[in-house]
Design a protein around this motif. Sequence first.
Motif, short mmCIF file in Angstrom:
data_model
loop_
_atom_site.label_atom_id
_atom_site.label_comp_id
_atom_site.label_asym_id
_atom_site.label_seq_id
_atom_site.Cartn_x
_atom_site.Cartn_y
_atom_site.Cartn_z
N GLN A 135 -9.92 64.63 -3.58
CA GLN A 135 -9.52 66.04 -3.59
C GLN A 135 -8.01 66.18 -3.43
OE1 GLN A 135 -11.99 67.48 -0.42
NE2 GLN A 135 -13.82 67.54 -1.70
N ARG A 136 -7.41 65.31 -2.65
CA ARG A 136 -5.96 65.34 -2.46
C ARG A 136 -5.22 65.00 -3.75
NH1 ARG A 136 -3.31 64.06 2.18
NH2 ARG A 136 -1.59 64.69 0.87
N ARG A 174 -12.31 62.99 0.16
CA ARG A 174 -11.13 63.77 0.57
C ARG A 174 -9.88 63.25 -0.15
NH1 ARG A 174 -14.13 67.73 1.98
NH2 ARG A 174 -15.10 67.58 4.02
N VAL A 220 -7.98 58.10 3.72
CA VAL A 220 -8.08 59.32 4.52
C VAL A 220 -9.22 59.13 5.50
CG1 VAL A 220 -8.72 61.77 4.50
CG2 VAL A 220 -7.12 60.89 2.79
N TRP A 221 -8.93 59.35 6.79
CA TRP A 221 -9.95 59.32 7.83
C TRP A 221 -10.47 60.73 8.03
CZ3 TRP A 221 -12.13 55.18 9.97
CH2 TRP A 221 -11.43 53.98 9.96
N GLU A 222 -11.76 60.86 8.18
CA GLU A 222 -12.36 62.13 8.57
C GLU A 222 -13.31 61.82 9.72
OE1 GLU A 222 -13.89 66.00 6.34
OE2 GLU A 222 -15.09 64.23 5.88
N SER A 223 -12.96 62.32 10.89
CA SER A 223 -13.73 62.01 12.09
C SER A 223 -13.72 60.50 12.31
CB SER A 223 -15.14 62.58 11.96
OG SER A 223 -15.85 62.44 13.17
N ALA A 226 -12.94 58.67 4.26
CA ALA A 226 -13.47 59.74 3.41
C ALA A 226 -12.83 59.68 2.03
CB ALA A 226 -13.23 61.10 4.07
N GLU A 248 -4.79 69.25 6.09
CA GLU A 248 -6.25 69.19 6.23
C GLU A 248 -6.76 67.75 6.32
OE1 GLU A 248 -7.70 71.27 2.81
OE2 GLU A 248 -6.92 73.19 3.49
N TRP A 249 -6.26 66.89 5.43
CA TRP A 249 -6.75 65.51 5.32
C TRP A 249 -5.56 64.57 5.15
CZ3 TRP A 249 -9.21 68.51 1.09
CH2 TRP A 249 -10.32 69.21 1.55
#
Length: 138
Positions: A94-95, A91, A81-84, A88, A109-110
Amino acid sequence: MTWPLPEPMLTVAVDSPAVPAGWAAEPKWDGYRAQLAAYAGGRVLLRSRQGTDMTGSFPEVRAAALAQLPADTGLDDELIVWESDRLAFERLQQRLARRGAAAVQGAREWLAHFVAFDLVHRGDDLTAWPYTRRPLQG
């Protein structure tokens, strides 16, 4: 008809980043090592290296596999997962806990990305073939 995925191919520490002739290397992403199987009849299995079924947590990966992979295809891969501008892992964690509508919302969201390393099944088990004979394209 379903077929078993082979045991996951895990990383091995080396003393040098040089890749010996006849060997292949892949980068270490900050994600979940996984395997994906697209079976005839529209069934998809996304499993962790420990064998946990993660398909329900990543509906966007399942949908992409159904749309893009021929039946009886197995891949060795990593989920990220990329965040910005960074990977991440938190994330991704959490998924993993989400299913159903919560998993769909998590994908909004992600978004998870699927990084394929190796083609391990295409109608037959390909793991006995040389790596260079198992191209991911074509």
